[in-house]
Design a protein around this motif. Structure first.
Motif, short mmCIF file in Angstrom:
data_model
loop_
_atom_site.label_atom_id
_atom_site.label_comp_id
_atom_site.label_asym_id
_atom_site.label_seq_id
_atom_site.Cartn_x
_atom_site.Cartn_y
_atom_site.Cartn_z
N ASN A 139 -12.13 -3.29 -7.00
CA ASN A 139 -13.65 -2.66 -6.74
C ASN A 139 -13.90 -2.56 -5.21
O ASN A 139 -15.11 -2.82 -4.85
N THR A 140 -12.73 -2.43 -4.62
CA THR A 140 -13.00 -2.35 -3.21
C THR A 140 -12.38 -1.18 -2.62
O THR A 140 -11.57 -0.54 -3.02
N GLY A 141 -12.72 -0.86 -1.36
CA GLY A 141 -11.90 0.11 -0.71
C GLY A 141 -12.16 1.70 -0.99
O GLY A 141 -12.93 1.96 -1.89
N CYS A 150 0.76 -1.16 -0.02
CA CYS A 150 -0.05 -0.05 -0.03
C CYS A 150 0.83 1.29 -0.01
O CYS A 150 1.95 1.39 0.56
N VAL A 151 0.64 2.15 -0.83
CA VAL A 151 1.40 3.30 -1.12
C VAL A 151 0.27 4.52 -0.53
O VAL A 151 -0.67 4.90 -0.65
N PRO A 152 0.99 5.29 0.67
CA PRO A 152 0.01 6.12 1.26
C PRO A 152 -0.21 7.29 0.58
O PRO A 152 0.30 7.71 -0.59
N PHE A 153 -1.29 8.09 0.98
CA PHE A 153 -1.81 9.24 0.34
C PHE A 153 -0.58 10.35 -0.06
O PHE A 153 -0.58 10.95 -0.96
N VAL A 154 0.13 10.65 1.11
CA VAL A 154 1.22 11.52 1.00
C VAL A 154 2.61 10.98 1.40
O VAL A 154 2.75 9.84 2.35
N VAL A 155 3.62 11.52 0.69
CA VAL A 155 5.11 10.96 0.94
C VAL A 155 5.81 12.41 1.18
O VAL A 155 5.93 13.09 0.28
N ARG A 214 -3.75 -6.38 -7.01
CA ARG A 214 -4.00 -7.56 -7.29
C ARG A 214 -4.88 -8.27 -5.97
O ARG A 214 -5.73 -9.03 -6.30
N ALA A 215 -4.42 -7.99 -4.87
CA ALA A 215 -5.01 -8.63 -3.67
C ALA A 215 -6.15 -7.85 -3.02
O ALA A 215 -6.95 -8.40 -2.24
N GLU A 216 -6.42 -6.54 -3.57
CA GLU A 216 -7.58 -5.82 -3.01
C GLU A 216 -8.85 -6.12 -3.66
O GLU A 216 -9.72 -6.12 -2.95
N GLY A 217 -8.83 -6.41 -4.84
CA GLY A 217 -10.34 -6.61 -5.51
C GLY A 217 -10.79 -7.71 -5.11
O GLY A 217 -10.46 -8.96 -4.64
N GLU A 218 -12.19 -7.83 -5.35
CA GLU A 218 -13.03 -9.25 -5.44
C GLU A 218 -12.40 -10.31 -6.17
O GLU A 218 -12.43 -11.62 -5.81
N THR A 219 -11.86 -9.92 -7.37
CA THR A 219 -11.11 -10.77 -8.13
C THR A 219 -9.74 -10.27 -8.34
O THR A 219 -9.67 -8.95 -8.08
N ARG A 233 -0.19 8.75 8.10
CA ARG A 233 -0.12 7.53 8.88
C ARG A 233 -1.57 6.66 8.90
O ARG A 233 -1.86 6.26 10.16
N ASP A 234 -2.26 6.57 7.93
CA ASP A 234 -3.39 5.68 7.99
C ASP A 234 -3.18 4.88 6.72
O ASP A 234 -2.75 5.30 5.77
N SER A 235 -3.62 3.81 6.75
CA SER A 235 -3.07 2.61 5.97
C SER A 235 -4.15 2.80 4.38
O SER A 235 -3.94 2.17 3.55
N ARG A 236 -4.96 3.97 4.21
CA ARG A 236 -5.76 3.82 3.09
C ARG A 236 -4.73 4.57 2.04
O ARG A 236 -3.56 4.93 2.29
N THR A 237 -5.09 4.06 0.98
CA THR A 237 -4.59 4.47 -0.60
C THR A 237 -5.62 4.67 -1.44
O THR A 237 -6.91 4.28 -1.01
N SER A 238 -5.36 4.81 -2.69
CA SER A 238 -6.29 5.08 -3.61
C SER A 238 -5.73 5.03 -5.15
O SER A 238 -4.46 5.42 -5.37
#
Length: 872
Positions: free
Chosen positions: A565-567, A501-506, A555-560, A511-516
């Motif tokens: 399509n998640t998060g 996971c790449v953070p929103f800001v660098v 690859r590990a995030e989606g339903e396939t 320091r929250d684990s979300r990304t986009s």
């Protein structure tokens, strides 16, 4: 014929290099045409005489046309070793003499720092007061050479005998402090004298322990630590070969400086009445400090933040409310340098803002950032103040306090930026477009303050990943941006989570684990962009693991494994196609954007694996990319070629990333054009679609529609901002509404460079310049249109300056280009041109274009414009 502009690790005569095998580059200068290097010879020596016994490396004549990324392979270099080097070349049209002598010097390689971290033992009343650390030293002779190696936890400003040492501002810069910290190397020979000398270093909180981050509008303090500290080492060498080393230890002294408050967001307070006049023996002690975190200390690899310009205010405004406001005429980043005379205790108090609203000073969009500068006079003649450890994004300055009558000549705007080389140029017949390009460059300068930020003014100023990746190519056209991004990419890899996971800001201070999607894709897009522009295989190789981790994370995030399509998704951020909805995420389906970006990152990973020779990964990720493409078409594309969401961005991404089957490309392109024309060429894309839409139109037969989109002056559009008085690029298409009112004041930056990515289209389509092989080979394929009478521009590459220009009159089009030595270009002109000069050149026809191979030199071609007339 001669070799010029010798560089080592992208720098001219650098000192303090930590790279054991640094890389060289040079340019060839000649008045002759078609110059290609055939061999080079590099010599490296311990001295300027280049005696054979002093040579560290002599390559002999190496048969290659490569003049970039040549790695040193001589005798092993040691810490602090200085090396002189020169180069000569043989070309197809003659031989050069040896170049002028260049120099580089090593920093800490396998050598440990001799001193200790120290911090002040003074108990301050406030946390953000800035301590000053001092050391009196005695030199036994006048040094013939002297270096200062210095870093800090926090930021520092150093002096020797009252002479400022570091021209770098906010040094040592912002890095992922838990992993690595930069040090700087300075030549201080001319500041040191035989006998008594005084070293003084002032420390500030900076990013290290000041407020940073946007949580609760201002962010918590002490992100990385709660103590500012100094580590320094000076080595003075004498004519007799002896040397003297001074280090930071418990023999130093400390005191409070006159900076009684300093913070990145809030500004700085300086009380000149407490400038230290104590004798050295009266100062307090220091104490040894042991940092809590283990981190590497590395030499600075990118130019530091420096003063790059000075601006005079254009007007002193008296507002309807009676406030005094200075207008500097340009939204800039830096601070105000002010002079005044008054009594002890008199104050100068300044507030900073980007706009005026209803003729009054406005800074609500700064949110919790106080953006203030306070100077308390000591009452001794004319006094001058400028901040030390902060910066502001502003055009307007409200003078809330000032002793006596305000004299506009006592104020100067000090512009700061990372000191990279700006060489891009674009001009055309439309002055509003010229202003747009000027605004884009100002936006880059203002947001290149040690890291690529989103905005430079409010309580944010963070390394947002999406802003960085959408602007990266434009930044490389505008300036030599490679080492700037190189530093930032190291932090991206450090702050990437173990799962990829790449953070929103660098650097990651959220320091929250979300990304986009489109945000985390900076991990793949930026490294490959640098490879395209600079052929820096070393950066690509270092970042490859990070790139691969990012693709595997998705690859590990989606339903396939082929559909994301998640998060959480920012989606097409701030798009104007919400059709009345209040969302800032745009109307394009978020799963479509995420899966399209997934495909794009995977294809870039494949290209990178091909460059690096990772054949197994090439096969593995080619297969993944093909399956993502199939999934995309199944999920989002109808059999008739229509795309879910029916938005400009949906069609743009599908076409730009080559996600569509061949039978659907024409249908989708026509549908995109219909959407664009329905909006009367107003752009409705957000952060994700904007970098690509004009390219898609121009490259698929609708060049005039792309020009009309650029030239649209209604909102939303680039020239709308120009018409509304913008001097940088805005965060929102409508940061100012047509009636002059503010759009959503709390999240509204007037210096956000993301939409400035249109400059990539100006260079790649209008001028036609695109890199291939790091610009040793490249294409020039201009696409003129009579909506502009002329266009011309240039970029500086590692091989030299490339220029492209065209001009249209009633009967003809003239295209002129300049090609640097040791490069070749393919010039693409309309196939109809063949009849105009087929007897004077060698050419080939490719996909309806006349392709002319050009070596170095200056060329001009004039041909009938009847093919252009058909577009009117």
């Amino acid at each position: 014929m001669k070799c010029i502009k010798l560089k080592c690790e992208y720098q001219t005569n650098p000192i303090g290099i930590d790279v054991k095998n640094p890389r060289f580059s040079w340019q060839i200068e000649s008045e002759k045409q078609n110059i290609i290097q055939e061999t080079y010879r590099i010599q490296c020596s311990n001295n300027k005489t280049f005696e054979e016994k002093k040579l560290l490396w002599d390559t002999g004549f190496v048969s290659t046309n490569n003049s970039n990324q040549i790695e040193y392979k001589g005798r092993e270099l040691s810490s602090f070793q200085g090396v002189y080097w020169r180069v000569m070349v043989e070309t197809n049209r003659g031989v050069s003499a040896f170049s002028e002598i260049a120099y580089f010097e090593m920093g800490f390689l396998d050598t440990e720092w001799l001193g200790n971290w120290i911090t002040s033992d003074v108990k301050f009343q406030a946390k953000d007061q800035c301590p000053i650390l001092k050391k009196n030293i005695y030199l036994t002779d006048t040094p013939v050479s002297a270096r200062m190696y210095i870093t800090s936890l926090g930021v520092y400003e150093s002096e020797i005998n009252s002479n400022k040492v570091n021209q770098d501002i906010l040094a040592p810069g912002w890095t992922s402090y838990n992993n690595h910290l930069q040090y700087q190397t300075y030549d201080v020979k001319d500041m040191l004298v035989k006998g008594e000398n005084t070293i003084a270093v002032t420390l500030g909180s900076g990013w290290y322990m000041g407020k940073i981050g946007f949580e609760k509008h201002g962010g918590p303090e002490n992100r990385y630590g709660d103590t500012v500290a100094l580590l320094a080492q000076i080595e003075a060498k004498y004519a007799d070969g002896q040397s003297q080393i001074i280090v930071t230890d418990d023999s130093w002294k400390s005191d409070q400086s006159a900076i009684i408050f300093s913070g990145i967001y809030d500004g700085e307070h300086y009380d000149a009445r407490i400038e230290s006049s104590k004798n050295y023996d009266e100062l307090a002690s220091v104490k040894i400090y042991e940092p809590e975190n283990q981190f590497d200390i590395v030499g600075q690899i990118t130019p530091g933040v420096r003063v790059i310009d000075t601006i005079k205010p254009v007007e002193l405004i008296t507002t309807p409310n009676g406030d005094k406001v200075l207008d500097f005429g340009q939204n800039m980043v830096g601070w105000v340098k002010v002079s005044a005379q008054g009594n002890a205790g008199d104050e100068i108090y300044l507030k900073h803002g980007e706009i005026m609203l209803d003729n009054e000073f406005y800074n609500v969009n700064m949110r919790s950032a106080k953006t203030e500068a306070l100077y308390i006079l000591k009452g001794e003649g004319i006094e001058t103040f400028e901040p030390h450890f902060t910066f502001f994004g502003f055009r307007y300055v409200k003078i809330e306090k000032y002793p006596g009558d305000i004299d506009i000549n006592q104020f100067k705007g000090i512009v700061i930026s990372s000191d990279i080389e700006y060489s891009g140029m674009f001009k055309c017949s439309n002055e509003k477009v010229n202003k747009l390009y000027e605004n884009i460059v100002w936006g880059q300068k203002g947001n290149f303050v040690d890291i690529p930020t989103d905005c430079p003014q409010r309580d944010e100023r963070l390394g947002w990943t999406a802003d960085t990746q959408v602007f990266a190519a434009t930044a490389c056209y505008n300036a030599m941006s490679v080492s700037f991004y190189d530093k930032w990419l190291k932090d991206l890899a450090f702050d990437q989570l173990p799962n990829g996971c790449v953070p929103f800001v660098v650097p990651d201070v959220v320091r929250d684990s979300r990304t986009s999607s489109a945000w985390g894709d900076a991990a793949t897009i930026v490294p490959y962009t640098l490879y395209r522009f600079y052929k820096d295989k070393k950066i690509l190789e270092r970042q490859y693991h990070s790139m691969k981790k990012w693709v595997e994370y998705i690859r590990a995030e989606g339903e396939t494994e082929t559909l994301w399509n998640t998060g959480f998704q920012f989606n097409d951020w701030l798009a104007k196609d919400g059709y009345g909805l209040t969302t800032m995420h745009g109307a394009t389906p978020k799963d479509l954007v995420a899966t399209a970006m997934f495909y794009y990152s995977t294809t870039l990973l494949v290209k990178s694996a091909q460059v690096l020779g990772y054949t197994e990964d090439v096969a593995k990720y080619n297969n993944l990319a093909e399956r993502i493409k199939q999934t995309f078409n199944y999920e989002f594309v109808t059999k008739a070629g229509r795309i879910s969401g029916e938005t400009q961005t949906a069609y743009t991404l599908a076409i730009q990333f080559n996600l569509l089957d061949d039978k659907n490309i024409e249908v989708a392109t026509k549908q995109l054009v219909e959407l664009v024309r329905r909006e009367e060429h107003r752009i409705t894309t957000g952060f994700v679609g904007t970098p690509y839409i004009a390219h898609v139109l121009s490259n698929n037969g609708y060049n005039e529609d792309a020009y009309r989109m650029l030239l649209n002056e209604e909102c939303p559009g680039w020239l709308y901002q120009v018409n509304m008085g913008a001097t940088t690029i805005w965060e929102r298409w409508d940061s100012l509404l047509p009636d002059g009112s503010i759009n959503s004041g709390r999240m509204n930056s007037f210096n956000h460079y993301a939409y400035g990515s249109i400059a990539q289209w100006l260079f790649e389509v209008v001028l036609g310049i695109t890199p291939d092989n790091g610009f040793q080979t490249f294409n020039i394929a201009p696409k003129p249109n009579p909506l502009l009478g002329f266009a011309r521009g240039a970029i500086d590459t590692l091989y030299g300056r490339i220029q492209s220009a065209w001009e249209i009159n009633e009967e003809t089009i003239t295209v002129s280009v300049s090609i640097p030595c040791n490069t070749t270009a393919k010039l693409y002109l309309p196939e109809v041109c063949q009849q105009d000069f087929k007897d004077t050149i060698q050419f080939e026809n490719v996909d309806g274009a006349l392709v002319i191979m050009l070596g170095s030199g200056n060329y001009s071609f004039t041909y009938s414009n009847k093919d252009i007339k058909a577009l009117k």
